[in-house]
Each structure stands twice: as structure tokens, then as C-alpha cells.
Design a protein around this motif. Structure first.
Motif, PDB file in Angstrom:
ATOM      1  N   ARG A   1     -25.043 -27.153 -59.840  1.00 42.16           N
ATOM      2  CA  ARG A   1     -24.641 -26.663 -58.520  1.00 42.16           C
ATOM      3  C   ARG A   1     -23.121 -26.575 -58.414  1.00 42.16           C
ATOM      4  N   HIS A   2     -22.433 -27.576 -58.948  1.00 37.72           N
ATOM      5  CA  HIS A   2     -20.972 -27.586 -58.911  1.00 37.72           C
ATOM      6  C   HIS A   2     -20.400 -26.402 -59.693  1.00 37.72           C
ATOM      7  N   VAL A   3     -20.909 -26.164 -60.888  1.00 43.94           N
ATOM      8  CA  VAL A   3     -20.399 -25.079 -61.731  1.00 43.94           C
ATOM      9  C   VAL A   3     -20.699 -23.720 -61.093  1.00 43.94           C
ATOM     10  N   LYS A   4     -21.884 -23.561 -60.506  1.00 41.54           N
ATOM     11  CA  LYS A   4     -22.207 -22.301 -59.836  1.00 41.54           C
ATOM     12  C   LYS A   4     -21.254 -22.027 -58.673  1.00 41.54           C
ATOM     13  N   GLY A   5     -20.837 -23.087 -57.997  1.00 47.30           N
ATOM     14  CA  GLY A   5     -19.878 -22.925 -56.914  1.00 47.30           C
ATOM     15  C   GLY A   5     -18.537 -22.418 -57.410  1.00 47.30           C
ATOM     16  N   ILE A   6     -18.128 -22.905 -58.570  1.00 47.60           N
ATOM     17  CA  ILE A   6     -16.876 -22.428 -59.171  1.00 47.60           C
ATOM     18  C   ILE A   6     -17.004 -20.966 -59.573  1.00 47.60           C
ATOM     19  N   LEU A   7     -18.107 -20.631 -60.250  1.00 46.74           N
ATOM     20  CA  LEU A   7     -18.308 -19.259 -60.726  1.00 46.74           C
ATOM     21  C   LEU A   7     -18.436 -18.275 -59.575  1.00 46.74           C
ATOM     22  N   ALA A   8     -18.892 -18.736 -58.422  1.00 45.27           N
ATOM     23  CA  ALA A   8     -19.045 -17.844 -57.280  1.00 45.27           C
ATOM     24  C   ALA A   8     -17.708 -17.294 -56.787  1.00 45.27           C
ATOM     25  N   ALA A   9     -16.621 -17.950 -57.179  1.00 42.63           N
ATOM     26  CA  ALA A   9     -15.291 -17.473 -56.781  1.00 42.63           C
ATOM     27  C   ALA A   9     -14.833 -16.279 -57.607  1.00 42.63           C
ATOM     28  N   ASN A  10     -15.497 -15.993 -58.731  1.00 36.33           N
ATOM     29  CA  ASN A  10     -15.133 -14.856 -59.580  1.00 36.33           C
ATOM     30  C   ASN A  10     -15.440 -13.533 -58.896  1.00 36.33           C
ATOM     31  N   ARG A  11     -14.596 -12.544 -59.173  1.00 34.87           N
ATOM     32  CA  ARG A  11     -14.840 -11.182 -58.724  1.00 34.87           C
ATOM     33  C   ARG A  11     -14.670 -10.259 -59.929  1.00 34.87           C
ATOM     34  N   SER A  12     -15.729  -9.580 -60.311  1.00 32.08           N
ATOM     35  CA  SER A  12     -15.674  -8.728 -61.499  1.00 32.08           C
ATOM     36  C   SER A  12     -15.169  -7.341 -61.134  1.00 32.08           C
ATOM     37  N   THR A  13     -14.875  -6.541 -62.158  1.00 29.48           N
ATOM     38  CA  THR A  13     -14.415  -5.172 -61.931  1.00 29.48           C
ATOM     39  C   THR A  13     -15.552  -4.256 -61.494  1.00 29.48           C
TER      40      THR A  13
END
Length: 463
Positions: free
Chosen positions: A61-73
Motif C-alpha cells: 500500500r505504501h509503495v502504491k501511494g508513492i507510484l500514484a504520484a507519477n505522471r506518464s507522457t
């Protein structure tokens, strides 16, 4: 954190285990392993990380929260380049490299080959045709390493130490190359003129101690070197090797460096069917003529056709394996470790799908889109092009009325990544085959609004 702390995610952190490992290698402390790392790069504090999460679901859950901040092209309109490019990847490329016989094709030897050697042989052959060269290696770790190896080859062949870098080199690449060759070579940057090499400066810098003349084309700013033949002739007259760092994506329409006198051509294949993937699937290539002097200096693997004991049968295997560090280990001329064989297979699929005509059309599209973007942005009051050179895919613009970082911040609020900040007033803008004319118009309108708010420039005025 105390010395007795045992981290749940990191093996071998128990004090007794750490001490046993230090004793086995004869080290006083872990610090001994970092002796070559400059002090200004050392982190003299604990990492700012959360406390260990003992339950797997909590960690996930913690890692998914971090990855959710990514914005792809795929979510934002991107004009970012500088070494990693948003080109379209045909679905068949992903389909092929996901096959089980290829997906684990890293560097080691499988018990059964299942066609991996042939697939890489086909990749080498397609790259050789695209680059007008005879010999291309199995992919190295990335294009930075490939170019550094090309320069190291030149140093070994000539017995000289100086390298002249004639073009604007991507700063990150220059740093990596200099670090890679610093034990044996000294890299000297030569000032450019109008975005490309300055031949007068080259003539003044050449001498009998120059091992290689290094040209990046397209350069860091996307400028295409149009006087490569003259550069090659001057370098060869001084006994130097011509090493070109390049992106092969344009050679369906541009003349390959080998046809202008380049001895070693290197670069990255990320543009040939490899995704960005938040940093890029990167792999390097080294290409040379069919000359034993050059081939035997290549430290990485080559695959070729080989005969078998059965008349009429043939297979695919290593060529001149005994020249590699895999064979010589610590006595090798140069160590080549991590390979990127899977990305070579991806690029091979991409090139076979595109074919010569497809690569020609692709190159023409990139040149046309680049020129259109230059014209649209240069028509905006307060924006100037960085130079008048021929550009492929990337170019710089100078912002007179607003700092580059402020322009980036303003456009990000509109879902646009306008480019990479080069300095206080300069942006590096990149367009690819997935960048449409309307995308460029949107960028131009957004930049006009922040750079010159009173401007009502439209695309009809560009022509």
C-alpha cells in the motif's frame, strides 16, 4: 538506529554477518568499499525513509501511494527529450519480447537457446544496414557506455591520451564518459559555432597526441553535424580515430556517419521500439567496419553464422569470443558486464517491421515536425531559436521575457511539459512521431500566453 539494527528488507544487516563478510574480504569497515566515491557525492546522514513495515500488505500500500504520484507522457503533453524519447512502440514489439524464450534473455547462457542467438544476429544485421557499417555488437548496458567504450578502443589503438569532443554533449553523458575513461584518456571539449563543430577550433586543437575526435550528431541540442567528412579528414590526417555518438532513428533519411568517414559509430537504441518507462529502456550499440584492428578491440559479444559438424547445417554463435572479457576475465582489455540483449531483440523487431521505406518516412516526419515546431515557437515575440543549424527532433529556444523555470511551472499547471531547462533562459524542446501539429500549436499558444501575453500570433502567420 543502532549498530545492532537488522533491517527486514536488506539481507546481511545482522552485525555478526556483516563482520564475517568484512573479515572474508579483509576490509576494516563498509567505508572501505566507498573509497573511490568523491566526498561531495557522499551522503553523510541517514536516508529519510519511513520505518520498516512488517506486513506485506502495508508495504504494498505504501509503495502504491508513492507510484500514484507519477505522471506518464500518456497522461501529459510532453516535449521532454534529452536522451529518453517518447516514440511510438508498435504492439508487435512488446508481443515478441514477452515470449518466455526471450523475456529472460539477459546475459547468461540458457540451457536451451530457443533462437535468441539468431534473433540477436538479425538485430546486428539490421543495425549494420541502417548504419552502413559491417559489424555491430550485442547491446551493451546503454549508449553512454557504448560511446565511452568507442573512445577507449581509440585510445588502445593509437596509444594516445587526448580526446577532442567537438559537439555539444548531453551533460549527463559527458559526465559518464569522462568517468569511464579517466584512467587512460583526457576528454577536452572544443567550443561549437552555431550549434555544430567549429573546424577552425578543431584545427587548432589537433595534434599527434589526439587519440580520438568525438562528434555527437544529433548533438545535445538536436543539431545535425553537416561537415562530418571534413572533420574526419582532418582527424585522420592527424592519426586520430573518428568516434561518433548518435541516435540511429534518423538514418532512414540522413546519411550515416560511416559514409562520411567515421571509424566507430556508437549510441543508444532506445528510439527503436523501446518505451520510456520512467527513465527508459536503454541499450548501447558499437559499430565498426570489417577491419580486424577495430573488431578485435571490441570488448562486447558478437553473434554470427557458424558451420556445424553436419554438412549443410549452420547455427548462430559467438564470433572471436577469445577477445572478450568474458573469456579473459580480469586480464581482458576492458570489462563488459551488464548486457541488454532483450532490448536488442526489441529493436530488431522494430527495424524489421519498419523496413527501409518505413525508416525513411519516419525520418522525414521527424525533420518536418521539428521544423514546424521551430517556426511556430520562433514566431512568438520574446522567443528566439538557439541556433540556425539543421535539427532533428530537438532544439533550444531562448526566452527573453520570463525565466525558463517559471515558464515550465506555468505550463505544467496546464498539463504540458514544455521541455528541459538548460539554463536560466533556455529550454530544450523535443518533438517525436507521436507529437502532432495540433500538439505543437497547443505548446506555442501556451508559451505565447506566458512569454508575451499580448501576442495573438497564430499558426497561419508562421508560413
Amino acid at each position: 538506529m543502532t549498530e545492532a539494527f537488522v533491517h527486514p528488507y536488506i539481507p546481511n544487516t545482522a552485525p555478526a554477518v556483516k563482520q564475517a563478510m568484512l573479515d572474508a574480504v579483509g576490509a576494516e569497515s563498509v567505508e572501505d568499499f566507498y573509497a573511490d566515491v568523491p566526498e561531495d557525492l557522499r551522503l553523510r546522514r541517514l536516508l529519510d525513509v519511513p520505518a520498516p513495515l512488517p506486513a506485506e500488505q502495508d508495504l504494498a500500500r505504501h509503495v502504491k501511494g508513492i507510484l500514484a504520484a507519477n505522471r506518464s507522457t500518456e497522461e501529459r503533453l510532453s516535449f521532454l527529450g534529452a536522451g529518453t524519447y517518447n516514440h511510438y512502440v508498435p504492439a508487435v514489439v512488446d508481443e515478441v519480447i514477452r515470449r518466455s524464450e526471450f523475456l529472460t534473455a539477459y546475459a547468461g547462457e540458457p540451457y536451451e537457446d530457443h533462437g535468441r542467438f539468431q534473433a540477436l544476429f538479425e538485430y546486428q544485421s539490421l543495425m549494420a544496414e541502417l548504419l552502413a557499417m559491417d559489424v555491430v555488437n550485442v547491446p551493451t548496458y546503454d549508449g553512454y557506455q557504448a560511446t565511452a567504450t568507442g573512445l577507449a578502443m581509440a585510445g588502445r589503438m593509437t596509444g594516445r591520451r587526448r580526446v577532442l569532443a567537438l559537439s555539444d554533449v548531453l551533460p549527463e553523458k559527458l559526465s559518464k564518459v569522462v568517468d569511464y575513461v579517466r584512467a587512460n584518456l583526457e576528454v577536452e571539449t572544443v567550443a561549437t559555432a552555431g550549434g555544430v563543430a567549429d573546424l577552425d577550433a578543431l584545427a587548432a586543437a589537433l595534434g599527434d597526441d589526439v587519440a580520438a575526435v568525438w562528434i555527437e550528431t544529433p548533438s545535445f541540442t538536436g543539431a545535425v553535424e553537416t561537415r562530418l567528412r571534413e572533420i574526419s579528414e582532418a582527424a585522420h590526417a592527424a592519426g586520430a580515430v573518428v568516434v561518433v555518438g548518435t541516435d540511429p532513428v534518423g538514418y532512414g533519411v540522413l546519411t550515416p556517419p560511416a559514409m562520411h568517414g567515421a571509424d566507430i559509430v556508437t549510441g543508444d537504441i532506445q528510439s527503436l521500439g523501446l518505451h520510456q518507462w520512467f527513465g527508459g529502456a536503454h541499450a548501447g550499440f558499437i559499430a565498426v567496419h570489417d577491419d580486424p584492428r577495430f573488431v578485435m578491440e571490441m570488448p562486447s559479444r558478437l553473434f554470427g553464422l557458424e558451420s556445424t559438424d553436419v554438412p549443410g547445417e549452420y547455427g548462430f554463435g559467438d564470433v572471436a569470443y577469445d577477445r572478450t572479457s568474458f573469456a579473459h576475465r580480469e586480464d581482458g582489455k576492458e570489462w563488459v558486464g551488464t548486457a541488454a540483449a532483450l532490448w536488442g531483440i526489441a529493436a530488431g523487431v522494430y527495424l524489421s517491421l519498419m523496413g527501409p521505406e518505413g525508416m525513411r518516412e519516419h525520418g522525414e516526419l521527424l525533420l518536418a515536425r521539428t521544423r514546424y515546431a521551430q517556426q511556430r515557437l520562433a514566431s512568438i515575440p520574446g522567443i528566439r531559436l538557439g541556433d540556425d543549424a539543421l535539427h532533428l527532433r530537438e532544439f533550444t529556444i531562448h526566452l527573453d521575457g520570463i525565466p525558463a523555470r517559471d515558464a515550465v511551472a506555468a505550463l505544467r499547471r496546464e498539463g504540458i511539459e514544455p521541455g528541459v531547462v538548460v539554463d536560466e533562459r533556455t529550454l530544450l524542446v523535443c518533438v517525436t512521431d507521436v507529437t502532432s501539429a495540433s500538439d505543437i500549436d497547443r505548446l506555442a499558444d501556451a508559451l505565447a500566453a506566458v512569454v508575451s501575453p499580448a501576442s495573438d500570433i497564430t499558426k497561419e502567420q508562421v508560413a
